[in-house]
Design a protein around this motif. Structure first.
Motif, mmCIF file in Angstrom:
data_model
loop_
_atom_site.group_PDB
_atom_site.id
_atom_site.type_symbol
_atom_site.label_atom_id
_atom_site.label_comp_id
_atom_site.label_asym_id
_atom_site.label_seq_id
_atom_site.Cartn_x
_atom_site.Cartn_y
_atom_site.Cartn_z
ATOM 1 N N ALA A 389 33.498 42.037 36.047
ATOM 2 C CA ALA A 389 34.840 42.099 35.466
ATOM 3 C C ALA A 389 35.877 41.536 36.428
ATOM 4 O O ALA A 389 36.879 40.967 36.009
ATOM 5 C CB ALA A 389 35.189 43.543 35.112
ATOM 6 N N LEU A 390 35.613 41.670 37.725
ATOM 7 C CA LEU A 390 36.546 41.151 38.724
ATOM 8 C C LEU A 390 36.350 39.653 38.965
ATOM 9 O O LEU A 390 37.038 39.057 39.770
ATOM 10 C CB LEU A 390 36.392 41.916 40.043
ATOM 11 N N ILE B 253 48.406 47.625 43.770
ATOM 12 C CA ILE B 253 48.410 46.398 44.559
ATOM 13 C C ILE B 253 49.114 45.257 43.829
ATOM 14 O O ILE B 253 49.908 44.540 44.408
ATOM 15 C CB ILE B 253 46.954 45.983 44.908
ATOM 16 N N SER B 254 48.835 45.124 42.532
ATOM 17 C CA SER B 254 49.361 43.943 41.839
ATOM 18 C C SER B 254 50.846 44.110 41.538
ATOM 19 O O SER B 254 51.372 45.211 41.480
ATOM 20 C CB SER B 254 48.596 43.716 40.540
ATOM 21 N N LYS B 255 51.515 42.989 41.355
ATOM 22 C CA LYS B 255 52.954 43.006 41.128
ATOM 23 C C LYS B 255 53.281 43.765 39.836
ATOM 24 O O LYS B 255 54.194 44.581 39.798
ATOM 25 C CB LYS B 255 53.454 41.564 41.034
ATOM 26 N N LYS B 256 52.487 43.487 38.798
ATOM 27 C CA LYS B 256 52.697 44.187 37.530
ATOM 28 C C LYS B 256 52.606 45.698 37.753
ATOM 29 O O LYS B 256 53.417 46.471 37.263
ATOM 30 C CB LYS B 256 51.603 43.765 36.535
ATOM 31 N N GLY B 257 51.581 46.101 38.519
ATOM 32 C CA GLY B 257 51.365 47.513 38.803
ATOM 33 C C GLY B 257 52.545 48.120 39.542
ATOM 34 O O GLY B 257 52.957 49.247 39.262
ATOM 35 N N LYS B 258 53.092 47.353 40.488
ATOM 36 C CA LYS B 258 54.231 47.856 41.268
ATOM 37 C C LYS B 258 55.431 48.083 40.359
ATOM 38 O O LYS B 258 56.167 49.061 40.507
ATOM 39 C CB LYS B 258 54.590 46.847 42.364
ATOM 40 N N ILE B 259 55.629 47.171 39.403
ATOM 41 C CA ILE B 259 56.764 47.324 38.488
ATOM 42 C C ILE B 259 56.574 48.572 37.632
ATOM 43 O O ILE B 259 57.491 49.377 37.474
ATOM 44 C CB ILE B 259 56.922 46.059 37.614
ATOM 45 N N GLU B 297 46.424 50.856 38.250
ATOM 46 C CA GLU B 297 45.701 49.766 38.883
ATOM 47 C C GLU B 297 44.644 49.172 37.947
ATOM 48 O O GLU B 297 44.495 47.957 37.837
ATOM 49 C CB GLU B 297 45.025 50.304 40.135
ATOM 50 N N GLN B 298 43.923 50.069 37.271
ATOM 51 C CA GLN B 298 42.880 49.604 36.344
ATOM 52 C C GLN B 298 43.478 48.725 35.252
ATOM 53 O O GLN B 298 42.851 47.788 34.790
ATOM 54 C CB GLN B 298 42.194 50.809 35.682
ATOM 55 N N LEU B 299 44.695 49.083 34.810
ATOM 56 C CA LEU B 299 45.289 48.395 33.662
ATOM 57 C C LEU B 299 46.108 47.176 34.050
ATOM 58 O O LEU B 299 46.544 46.418 33.194
ATOM 59 C CB LEU B 299 46.173 49.377 32.879
#
Lengths: 425, 315
Positions: A389-390, B253-259, B297-299
């Protein structure tokens, strides 16, 4: 258009103004039968045979392979098993040079009339991708789909290496002639020469020479690593996305290294196969960094001595650039077709790996948007579904993640190990 | 001739190491610490020193007890100590601060595996533990510059958010400069902003979470009829947004996640402040969002360049 992520590296192009010098003929050369991607060649000669320059000494029936030619004239002294730096074992021929450099009768300009004869000639020339990966050029130039753009990869994004840059500066005419040859024989309309912005001289030179030709564009790319990676250069020059499992030709593009293009031009004129190559020799153990033109098969030690290297001080010897190059375990190993640089360093700091702090730097720099930190975790627990998936299979091992990791985690290496866990279809 | 060393690529490295990142966070907290000393007297410095010292000591002892490698050199315990001190009232007894350090380092960080493995922000959790354990000591606020006064006893005052309805509110300027009651490091928005922008300029934090945190809180306050500027300047919003909601280990970690993380913090802070009985909700909002981080994070995984969607028949 949004450009893909990249990292700023110190360019360290110390040799960019070093005109190419020819290496004095070595006493002995060694030609492994596996120098590039594809099947190893079968030997066509035996011990005590005499060989001449340009004589074919190895070939394979496999379509995905290219023949190997002798780069010197002399006598075959031995044939033995040889372990390449990648770990595979093949036969290798040792040839003692006689100093005469007699040219073989086989060497004559190829007759190129149409696409088929061109592809055949390209195969016979023994050339493969000269950027480092060594993909057989005749396969690349013979796609099943319609191609509308030829991208000439002149990014040379790795630090230190200036071999392609010198090709551009010294053999500009050959490059353009090679591009026109490929375009004409394959019926490709447009060509784009993609150069990183840190080579303004080369950009100027090409712009002047291709001024009257609207089918050749010069594209200036940002100087960020890995600009020369195939998927990255295709996206950054044409905006096309090569999807997972697809080839550049599926989006109508062929990417050819600039030195390969220039070589094709010279071969079409002289018929001299690919037997010498330009190598950037640099690193802090090297006294006189140079660009050296050396016969394929020359032992590394001859080149290092020629560049006044303190041999005893070398701790690490790298064939290729510092980001993707390969460590050489033995200084007597030979130059192969894909050797574009030889870097000798007298220091090596064992890096201590510490805990991942989840800073996300690896994710931010990955040109393909992979998440090395997550892959690292999934690899640790051997979660194959999550690794799939990654999309770890898409990793091209550019090394950016390991480079930026503040905890010194060897993420690129982990990605390669993780790939091995995923069963192939 | 040496034996040649063979190692996988890349052979080049950069020199931003974990300890350098942590050092930069400490530097970014210095303006807030300086402001705390000016506003609340030199005891702020003493309390900070005790927090840092005890955090480092607990880190050292925990690693020793667990027979693991000593990690005080990565300076993460120093950051935790400093952040904890910023979250304490200046009058807090020193032994309570040490309990806070123990909670942060031993319980929240090391029991879960150390640096990068903790699911909750150590300093925030320690603040909440102290708040629940010692409610009066943790809400004993003093008015700024009390230490200049002749009287021996500190004059107590309420934080801007706990002021009774109808009483005179501090001006925006006082809030921005920190001339109000509160924890050592949370009142001076100017100093926190300077530190946060320093971290962003050094590319150590991304502004995604702070901006979405502060932005969503302001917007919700505006809609609900509260004064949005007052809401973001008062209390611990700036400290939380720039230094806690950007903590690497406990945020996505991801930018989307941070928002998403920042939005969640803003919403929860608003809900607690507007509807709850606590005057302040920043700490709780960050802790709650810390808990949600693995799910966020998963999403919010990054989109991989050229990746195909998973085939239905696969596997």
């Amino acid at each position: 258009m949004k450009k893909l992520n990249g990292i700023r590296l110190k360019h360290r192009k110390n040799t960019e103004n070093c005109a190419t010098v020819s290496l004095p003929l070595p006493h002995k050369i060694k030609l492994p039968m596996s120098m590039h991607m594809g099947a190893p060649c079968t030997l066509m000669i035996k011990t005590d045979d005499t060989v001449k320059v340009g004589q074919k000494i190895g070939d394979s029936d496999a379509p995905f392979s290219v023949p190997i030619h002798s780069s010197v004239s002399g006598k075959v002294t031995s044939i033995s098993d040889y372990q390449t730096p990648t770990g595979t074992v093949c036969k290798a021929v040792e040839i003692e040079t006689d100093g005469r450099q007699d040219i073989s009768e086989e060497v004559k300009p190829p007759v190129i009339t149409d696409k088929a004869s061109f592809i055949k000639a390209v195969r016979e020339s023994g050339v493969c991708g000269l950027g480092g990966a060594g993909f057989p050029t005749h396969i690349k130039l013979n796609p099943k789909t319609e191609i509308d753009t030829l991208i000439i990869n002149a990014a040379e994004c790795e630090p230190y290496i200036t071999a392609d840059y010198r090709e551009m500066m010294e053999n500009t005419e050959d490059v353009l002639c090679g591009i026109r040859l490929v375009k004409e024989k394959l019926g490709i309309k447009n060509a784009k020469i993609a150069v990183e912005a840190n080579k303004p001289e080369a950009i100027k030179k090409f712009e002047n020479m291709a001024e009257n030709d609207d089918t050749i564009d010069i594209v200036t790319l940002p100087s960020s690593y890995p600009q020369g990676a195939e998927k990255v250069i295709i996206y950054n020059t044409t905006g096309r996305i090569v999807e997972e499992g697809k080839l550049p030709s599926d989006v109508g593009v062929i990417v050819l290294n600039i030195s390969t293009a220039a070589f094709l031009c010279r071969y079409s004129r002289t018929g001299m196969p690919f037997i010498t190559r330009r190598i950037t020799v640099d690193g802090n153990a090297v006294g006189e960094p140079k660009n050296v033109l050396a016969p394929v098969g020359t032992p590394f030690i001859d080149i290092l001595n020629f560049c006044k290297t303190d041999i005893d001080s070398i701790k690490k010897l790298i064939s290729g650039g510092p980001m993707m190059g390969m460590c050489i375990p033995d200084i007597n190993m030979p130059v192969v077709k894909t050797t574009n640089a030889l870097l000798a360093f007298n220091h090596y700091d064992e890096r201590k790996t510490s805990a991942c702090i989840r800073c996300g730097r690896c994710v931010n720099v990955c040109p393909l948007g992979l998440m090395p930190a997550e892959i690292d975790k999934a690899y640790k627990i051997k979660d194959i579904d999550d690794l799939k998936a990654l999309k770890v299979m898409l990793c091209m091992n550019c090394g950016s993640c390991t480079y930026v990791c503040p905890a010194n985690r060897k993420l690129a290496e982990t990605n390669q190990l993780a790939k091995a866990l995923i069963p192939r279809k | 001739m040496n034996k040649l060393i063979v190692s996988p690529s890349p052979h080049d490295e950069n020199y931003t190491k974990t300890s350098l990142i942590m050092l930069n966070v400490c530097i970014a907290l210095l303006p807030a610490l300086a402001a705390g000393c000016v506003l609340f007297g030199l005891r702020a410095l003493l309390l900070t020193a005790v927090c840092i010292g005890s955090c480092v000591l607990f880190e050292f002892l925990c690693r020793k007890l667990m027979k693991r490698e000593n990690t005080i050199g990565d300076l993460s315990a120093v950051v935790t100590g400093m952040l904890l001190a910023m979250n304490l009232p200046v009058t807090l007894p020193l032994w309570m601060a040490v309990i806070g350090s123990f909670t942060a380092i031993a319980v929240v960080k090391q029991l879960f595996g150390g640096l990068g493995q903790n699911f909750a922000n150590p300093a925030i959790t320690a603040r909440i533990v102290l708040m629940v354990s010692f409610p009066s000591a943790m809400t004993h606020w003093v008015v700024p510059f009390f230490w200049r006064e002749e009287t021996a006893d500190a004059i107590t005052g309420a934080t801007p958010l706990a002021l009774e309805k109808g009483s005179e509110l501090p001006s925006y300027l006082d809030l921005f400069l920190g001339n109000v009651g509160g924890c050592i490091g949370e009142t001076c928005a100017l100093a926190l902003l300077a530190g946060g922008l320093y971290l962003a300029a050094r590319k150590i934090i991304s502004l995604a979470a702070p901006l979405s945190f502060i932005g969503s809180l302001a917007l919700l306050s505006f809609i609900a009829g509260d004064d949005p500027l007052y809401q973001i300047l008062a209390g611990g919003v700036f400290l939380g947004a720039f230094f806690m909601a950007t903590d690497y280990a406990t945020t996505p970690i991801s930018k989307k996640g941070k928002i998403v993380f920042g939005l969640g913090c803003g919403i929860i802070t608003f809900v607690i402040r507007h509807f709850g009985t606590f005057p302040e909700g920043v700490s709780f909002s960050i802790l709650l969002m810390n808990v949600l981080t693995p799910y966020i994070e998963q999403l919010t995984r990054t989109k991989v360049f050229g990746a195909k969607e998973a085939e239905k028949n696969e596997g």
